[in-house]
Design a protein around this motif. Sequence first.
Motif, PDB file in Angstrom:
ATOM      1  N   UNK A 197     -10.705   9.307  -2.639  1.00  0.00           N
ATOM      2  CA  UNK A 197      -9.469   9.161  -1.876  1.00  0.00           C
ATOM      3  C   UNK A 197      -9.556   7.873  -1.074  1.00  0.00           C
ATOM      4  N   UNK A 198      -8.397   7.321  -0.716  1.00  0.00           N
ATOM      5  CA  UNK A 198      -8.385   6.134   0.134  1.00  0.00           C
ATOM      6  C   UNK A 198      -8.885   6.495   1.534  1.00  0.00           C
ATOM      7  N   UNK A 199      -9.617   5.588   2.133  1.00  0.00           N
ATOM      8  CA  UNK A 199     -10.033   5.782   3.518  1.00  0.00           C
ATOM      9  C   UNK A 199      -8.839   5.638   4.470  1.00  0.00           C
ATOM     10  N   UNK A 200      -7.885   4.831   4.089  1.00  0.00           N
ATOM     11  CA  UNK A 200      -6.705   4.595   4.920  1.00  0.00           C
ATOM     12  C   UNK A 200      -5.502   5.268   4.262  1.00  0.00           C
ATOM     13  N   UNK A 201      -4.898   6.263   4.885  1.00  0.00           N
ATOM     14  CA  UNK A 201      -3.790   6.988   4.270  1.00  0.00           C
ATOM     15  C   UNK A 201      -2.624   6.070   3.909  1.00  0.00           C
ATOM     16  N   UNK A 202      -1.970   6.382   2.812  1.00  0.00           N
ATOM     17  CA  UNK A 202      -0.869   5.550   2.342  1.00  0.00           C
ATOM     18  C   UNK A 202       0.276   5.494   3.350  1.00  0.00           C
ATOM     19  N   UNK A 203       0.483   6.586   4.089  1.00  0.00           N
ATOM     20  CA  UNK A 203       1.534   6.569   5.099  1.00  0.00           C
ATOM     21  C   UNK A 203       1.285   5.533   6.176  1.00  0.00           C
ATOM     22  N   UNK A 204       0.015   5.358   6.538  1.00  0.00           N
ATOM     23  CA  UNK A 204      -0.336   4.335   7.530  1.00  0.00           C
ATOM     24  C   UNK A 204      -0.110   2.936   6.975  1.00  0.00           C
ATOM     25  N   UNK A 205      -0.428   2.754   5.692  1.00  0.00           N
ATOM     26  CA  UNK A 205      -0.223   1.451   5.059  1.00  0.00           C
ATOM     27  C   UNK A 205       1.266   1.120   5.007  1.00  0.00           C
ATOM     28  N   UNK A 206       2.091   2.117   4.659  1.00  0.00           N
ATOM     29  CA  UNK A 206       3.536   1.879   4.598  1.00  0.00           C
ATOM     30  C   UNK A 206       4.097   1.546   5.972  1.00  0.00           C
ATOM     31  N   UNK A 207       3.643   2.228   7.004  1.00  0.00           N
ATOM     32  CA  UNK A 207       4.099   1.933   8.369  1.00  0.00           C
ATOM     33  C   UNK A 207       3.763   0.495   8.744  1.00  0.00           C
ATOM     34  N   UNK A 208       2.566   0.057   8.384  1.00  0.00           N
ATOM     35  CA  UNK A 208       2.161  -1.314   8.672  1.00  0.00           C
ATOM     36  C   UNK A 208       3.006  -2.311   7.887  1.00  0.00           C
ATOM     37  N   UNK A 209       3.402  -1.937   6.657  1.00  0.00           N
ATOM     38  CA  UNK A 209       4.240  -2.816   5.840  1.00  0.00           C
ATOM     39  C   UNK A 209       5.624  -2.985   6.454  1.00  0.00           C
ATOM     40  N   UNK A 210       6.215  -1.889   6.921  1.00  0.00           N
ATOM     41  CA  UNK A 210       7.512  -1.990   7.602  1.00  0.00           C
ATOM     42  C   UNK A 210       7.394  -2.920   8.818  1.00  0.00           C
ATOM     43  N   UNK A 211       6.322  -2.758   9.558  1.00  0.00           N
ATOM     44  CA  UNK A 211       6.124  -3.572  10.758  1.00  0.00           C
ATOM     45  C   UNK A 211       5.958  -5.043  10.397  1.00  0.00           C
ATOM     46  N   UNK A 212       5.227  -5.329   9.326  1.00  0.00           N
ATOM     47  CA  UNK A 212       5.039  -6.718   8.882  1.00  0.00           C
ATOM     48  C   UNK A 212       6.381  -7.387   8.580  1.00  0.00           C
ATOM     49  N   UNK A 213       7.265  -6.624   7.915  1.00  0.00           N
ATOM     50  CA  UNK A 213       8.551  -7.183   7.504  1.00  0.00           C
ATOM     51  C   UNK A 213       9.543  -7.199   8.670  1.00  0.00           C
ATOM     52  N   UNK A 214       9.270  -6.380   9.682  1.00  0.00           N
ATOM     53  CA  UNK A 214      10.138  -6.339  10.848  1.00  0.00           C
ATOM     54  C   UNK A 214      11.384  -5.496  10.664  1.00  0.00           C
ATOM     55  N   UNK A 215      11.234  -4.393   9.918  1.00  0.00           N
ATOM     56  CA  UNK A 215      12.364  -3.487   9.705  1.00  0.00           C
ATOM     57  C   UNK A 215      11.961  -2.074  10.107  1.00  0.00           C
ATOM     58  N   UNK A 216      12.960  -1.284  10.459  1.00  0.00           N
ATOM     59  CA  UNK A 216      12.704   0.115  10.782  1.00  0.00           C
ATOM     60  C   UNK A 216      12.415   0.894   9.497  1.00  0.00           C
ATOM     61  N   UNK A 217      11.464   1.802   9.534  1.00  0.00           N
ATOM     62  CA  UNK A 217      11.167   2.603   8.333  1.00  0.00           C
ATOM     63  C   UNK A 217      12.408   3.359   7.867  1.00  0.00           C
ATOM     64  N   UNK A 218      12.648   3.344   6.571  1.00  0.00           N
ATOM     65  CA  UNK A 218      13.806   4.085   6.060  1.00  0.00           C
ATOM     66  C   UNK A 218      13.440   5.104   4.980  1.00  0.00           C
ATOM     67  N   UNK A 219      12.149   5.181   4.627  1.00  0.00           N
ATOM     68  CA  UNK A 219      11.720   6.244   3.714  1.00  0.00           C
ATOM     69  C   UNK A 219      10.247   6.534   3.959  1.00  0.00           C
ATOM     70  N   UNK A 220       9.811   7.766   3.739  1.00  0.00           N
ATOM     71  CA  UNK A 220       8.387   8.111   3.870  1.00  0.00           C
ATOM     72  C   UNK A 220       7.668   7.876   2.548  1.00  0.00           C
ATOM     73  N   UNK A 221       6.359   7.792   2.581  1.00  0.00           N
ATOM     74  CA  UNK A 221       5.584   7.529   1.376  1.00  0.00           C
ATOM     75  C   UNK A 221       5.766   8.651   0.353  1.00  0.00           C
ATOM     76  N   UNK A 222       6.084   9.860   0.830  1.00  0.00           N
ATOM     77  CA  UNK A 222       6.279  10.986  -0.092  1.00  0.00           C
ATOM     78  C   UNK A 222       7.425  10.731  -1.061  1.00  0.00           C
ATOM     79  N   UNK A 223       8.422   9.941  -0.626  1.00  0.00           N
ATOM     80  CA  UNK A 223       9.530   9.614  -1.523  1.00  0.00           C
ATOM     81  C   UNK A 223       9.027   8.844  -2.741  1.00  0.00           C
ATOM     82  N   UNK A 224       8.128   7.910  -2.500  1.00  0.00           N
ATOM     83  CA  UNK A 224       7.549   7.139  -3.610  1.00  0.00           C
ATOM     84  C   UNK A 224       6.792   8.054  -4.568  1.00  0.00           C
TER      85      UNK A 224
END
Length: 223
Positions: free
Chosen positions: A16-43
């Motif tokens: 398993x990943x040491x860093x949960x995918x949900x945390x990675x997605x949250x960081x990606x939204x922050x990098x782009x400067x947008x509010x999260x609009x979907x959870x990783x479970x949707x993917x």
Amino acid sequence: MTVDAVLFDLDDTLCEYRRPAGDVLSAAFERVGVEPWFPIETFYDRFEEFARPGDDIRDLRRRSFAAFAEEAGLDEGVGRAVAEAFEAERDQSNVRFLPGAREAVQTAAERYRVGLVTNGDPWMQSQKLAGLGIGDRFETIVHGGHDAAYKPDPEPFYTALDELGVDAGRAVHVGNSLSADVTGAHNAGLRSVWLDGDASIDPDPVPDHRVESMHDVAEEPWH
């Protein structure tokens, strides 16, 4: 039953990943400067909707995230930007063994022909195996969706067994997914060993063997 070969799934079976995918997605939204609009479970829930044979996971993620953006009334480019940021944040080699997985692979490699049958592109999965240090433990590695069809299609299992020179009736497959691993193994004529993450589940299809952890696999439950 005589067993000559053991096939393993990779993700959430061996590692398993040491860093949960949900945390990675949250960081990606922050990098782009947008509010999260979907959870990783949707993917994950809609993965098959966007998956194409031979896909690189990065292309699949860009395509799906762009679609999620469009559905939310955003520009597709925003979705692709989040996908790029996700990839920048994700270290594919930063994985760890599930409890007992290292021992299970070691034991199987000492006693049987051993293969890996995983849904996932070679670029991604090879980095995980390198991070675990077990790439050389497998006599064959078949990537569903690339070397053959995605599990639960029987083709990736047939491909692995052909390379090992073992009949399906003398092989078992170990995996955590009822839909991909257990169903796929049965479709190909193998016995299934299901890594059960929730003892309260009444599995469908019913696996041939049900184990609570990979420690149990090292005990060879098919005997």
